[in-house]
Design a protein around this motif. Sequence first.
Motif: not given
Length: 145
Positions: A21, A25, A29, A38, A42
Amino acid sequence: MSSNKISFKLENKLSELKMMCRQVEAFVKKQALSPKDIFEIHLCMEEHFTNIISHGYADSETHWIEVALSVEDEKFMVRIEDDGIAFNPTKIVAPNFQCPLEERKIGGLGVHLTRHFMDTMAYQRRGNKNILVMTKKIEWQAEGS
């Protein structure tokens, strides 16, 4: 925009989910994806990673799961490669949402969610490896939002 590719390896442990994760992430970003994209990416990755760990290995040995992410031509691509038991998620039949809850079979929701949130899902068995590739047409987040 920074690099549009990243790859990393994770051990076949559920505790590695946090690391996955964090890697995802940080990458998304930098790509300025929309919060909706996003979240969906995920969710699909977590479902498949958890399935590999929970059902993919018949031994207690350490195995490595390779993950590659890339953005190209407005498509986000996820590639997950593992040496677990052969499993083709594209062959999983969609859950029957018409039957009563107590009669529904357990499982298959992660694949269902992936079909819903991602645009493509392709599977190959190459040697002793499962290779799952998922793609999603992405929406760019407007600057300042």
